[in-house]
Scaffold this motif. Sequence first.
Motif, PDB file in Angstrom:
ATOM      1  N   ARG A 169       0.840  -1.214   0.000  1.00 26.14           N
ATOM      2  CA  ARG A 169       0.000   0.000   0.000  1.00 26.14           C
ATOM      3  C   ARG A 169       0.866   1.252   0.000  1.00 26.14           C
ATOM      4  N   LEU A 186       2.149   1.665  -3.447  1.00 27.55           N
ATOM      5  CA  LEU A 186       1.125   2.134  -4.393  1.00 27.55           C
ATOM      6  C   LEU A 186       0.844   3.627  -4.196  1.00 27.55           C
ATOM      7  N   ARG A 187       0.954   4.098  -2.942  1.00 22.51           N
ATOM      8  CA  ARG A 187       0.710   5.524  -2.674  1.00 22.51           C
ATOM      9  C   ARG A 187       1.826   6.402  -3.217  1.00 22.51           C
ATOM     10  N   GLY A 243      -4.185  -4.013  -2.077  1.00 22.74           N
ATOM     11  CA  GLY A 243      -2.772  -4.370  -2.218  1.00 22.74           C
ATOM     12  C   GLY A 243      -2.499  -5.853  -2.028  1.00 22.74           C
ATOM     13  N   HIS A 274      -9.630  -1.212  -4.769  1.00 27.54           N
ATOM     14  CA  HIS A 274      -8.357  -1.017  -5.473  1.00 27.54           C
ATOM     15  C   HIS A 274      -7.190  -0.742  -4.527  1.00 27.54           C
ATOM     16  N   ASP A 275      -7.494  -0.322  -3.272  1.00 30.14           N
ATOM     17  CA  ASP A 275      -6.389   0.037  -2.377  1.00 30.14           C
ATOM     18  C   ASP A 275      -5.991  -1.113  -1.449  1.00 30.14           C
ATOM     19  N   HIS A 333      -6.769  -4.171 -12.598  1.00 27.27           N
ATOM     20  CA  HIS A 333      -7.750  -3.129 -12.277  1.00 27.27           C
ATOM     21  C   HIS A 333      -9.145  -3.558 -12.751  1.00 27.27           C
ATOM     22  N   TRP A 374      -0.041  -5.295  -9.094  1.00 26.39           N
ATOM     23  CA  TRP A 374      -1.368  -5.024  -8.531  1.00 26.39           C
ATOM     24  C   TRP A 374      -2.113  -4.001  -9.384  1.00 26.39           C
ATOM     25  N   ASP A 375      -1.362  -3.091 -10.010  1.00 24.99           N
ATOM     26  CA  ASP A 375      -1.971  -1.951 -10.688  1.00 24.99           C
ATOM     27  C   ASP A 375      -1.987  -2.050 -12.206  1.00 24.99           C
TER      28      ASP A 375
END
Lengths: 535, 203
Positions: free
Chosen positions: A47, A50-51, A220, A217-218, A207, A201-202
């Motif tokens: 996470r 991803l941020r 992870g 989606h968040d 997605h 993941w992205d």
Amino acid sequence: MRWIRPIRARTEESAETLGAKAHGLVVLHRLGLPVPAGFVVTVEACRAFLRTGRLPDGLGGELATALGDLEAATGRRLGGARAPLALSVRSGASVSMPGMMNTILNLGLTAEASAGLAAETGDPRFALNSRLRFLSTFASAIIGTDVEPGEALERKPRDDEARLIGAIEAVEDLLRRHGRTIPEDAGRQLELAVETVFSSWDTPRAHTYRELHDIPHDLGTAAIVQTMVYGNRDDRSGTGVAFSRDPGTGEDVPFGDVLFGRQGDDVVSGRSTTRPLRELADREPAVWTALIDALSRVEGHYRDACYVEFTFQTGELWLLQARPGRFTGAAAVRLATDLADERVITRHEALLRISPRHLHHVRTPRIAASAQADILARGVGACPGVAVGRIATTTDAAVRMAVDGPVVLVRPETSPHDMRGLAAAAGIVTARGGPASHAAVVARAMGKPAVVGVTGLTVDVASVGAGGRTVGEGTLVTIDGTSGEVALGSPAVTTDTADAHLRRLLAWADAVSGDHSERDEARRLNAAHAVLRPG
Amino acid sequence: MTRPNPSLLVLHSLRCCGHVGVARVAKATGLTESAAESTLIDLAVDGLVTYLGRGFDVWGLTDAGRAADAERIADELESAGARTAVTAGFRRFLLLNPELLDLCAAWQLRSVDGVMTANDHGDPSYDARVLGRFADLDRRAAPVCAELAAALPRFGRYRTRLADALDRAASGALAYVTDDVASYHTVWAELHEDLLVTLGIPR
């Protein structure tokens, strides 16, 4: 450590932190089962990645420490010229997203480490084969499309080194053309692999998958780092998947696929000819015994049929994944009834495990045992049910012929390009692949009877051959996706094989609801559910 | 930019679509049905295509037609100097392809109580969600098609046909997602086959 947890029996975090796959590995440790040493980079680290678009502060240091522990425990060194350590890096979210994210095998097999592995084992082909697998899985992950090492990975007696070296150079070339390189520093490889797994993941595909399946989606994914065990090590090595019971019928017999002398996802991909799990008993009796014991312990833990992925290296079993079996239809009914009879679960639990949906699928037709069927060939039943139709040997023929009546598509194997043919056909037969091959998955997804892995089946332009007989396109056949039989013509079919189990289950339902009147089966089950699940 | 000759367009449409009738050849090539049919007859005279009667009413390639198509398509690619651009387009296509297959599966099936069940299209909100993802994928596919069409104009037909399938599906003709012979999935699969044939990549 903040971002990393060892995978061992005492690890206490939930699947939300560790991911479901790593949590399953912790369970295997607690059951005293053999799991390759390793650690997990938590979902929280993903996470953070991803941020911010980069690995969180401190993770680099923690990776180095965890790696050091692994090296100390195994007496091997990542990227080392002597006794090299190799790692697998796999994704594992808290929810299932099959096939959406990356796996990297044999990480750390730099050119130097591969030479070390060749010297250590005295088997340069094995070392090259393993390095090729490393490069192709890593390249697939960072380029975003499958990089097929192809036939070079087949472990054959004449698996010559020149061919493997050529395949390795081809993958390196491909990476260069994409402006990418894999660092020669093994520690840096590990960081890049964790980043790559987190990035997967992205991808747009992942997605889309989450949009379709209501997954946030968040959420992870975790990244699982483990010591490699080599299914391609020698003739006493291999890899496979196993269910504790038959997922087609629920019968209490182990079921699955094994692939000798191979590594990794070859079983799931269906590109390779897998063997029925039972062959393990003859070829590697000690592995078989250990596997049966493991299935029994895992089943006891989940109080449910289970599924495991395993590798064996030179006669020694290792478990790589475990989860409940997720049976449906007649198999679910038989499983729940049997588990209640075995006093593993109560009759009330058995009733709650069966949804009315399962009843729709419970009366799966079979070729009647008493029928005087003319069996053309036998394979592995991959999706239960009976299909009667004329043989089509190509997707185009299937689509064309389906206009005039049901068709059975017979192919050497299937690829996504065969989707039109699979959709048009009433049933599917393939010569290669096991119960988890592309054809099997698509057939089950579409609810179409399928028989896969028909050894000795040949498919020509407009005919198929088996058992010394040749029959032309258009010949009427009947296939039984439970038993794996392919019969000529249209023999008698029966639908009451699970009746005994269903009758008992519904009698328990009536006892719970107190209503013994004549009603359809779904109502009898629902009435029991209403009592057992008030509100 | 030179217009591709109708004879090659028709020959190649059979290579990518398999055995099909005149109407589908016309759709695939952008020719009128009568022009497509007259070209098919000329090709049959040359022994490159053959007509299957007996209730099938479809045309298909002969072995000679398959060989001729491979040769002419390779010539076209080289003389247009388009190999690099088509290869790049193919790579981008391959990135989208697994997602398209996921979407087709989600359109045909959904998991209810853990049991995979055929999508009976009785839940408009689910269908709308899947179609929304198709539209999103299509927006990302459009530049790939444009790139291919800039290299070889005949690829422009796919853009038109994909957009047409999606428009029809969005206006309620649900068969245009995966089921119809002009469905999004069918056109996509033909584009996939076309790219493989054009680049001479064996399946």
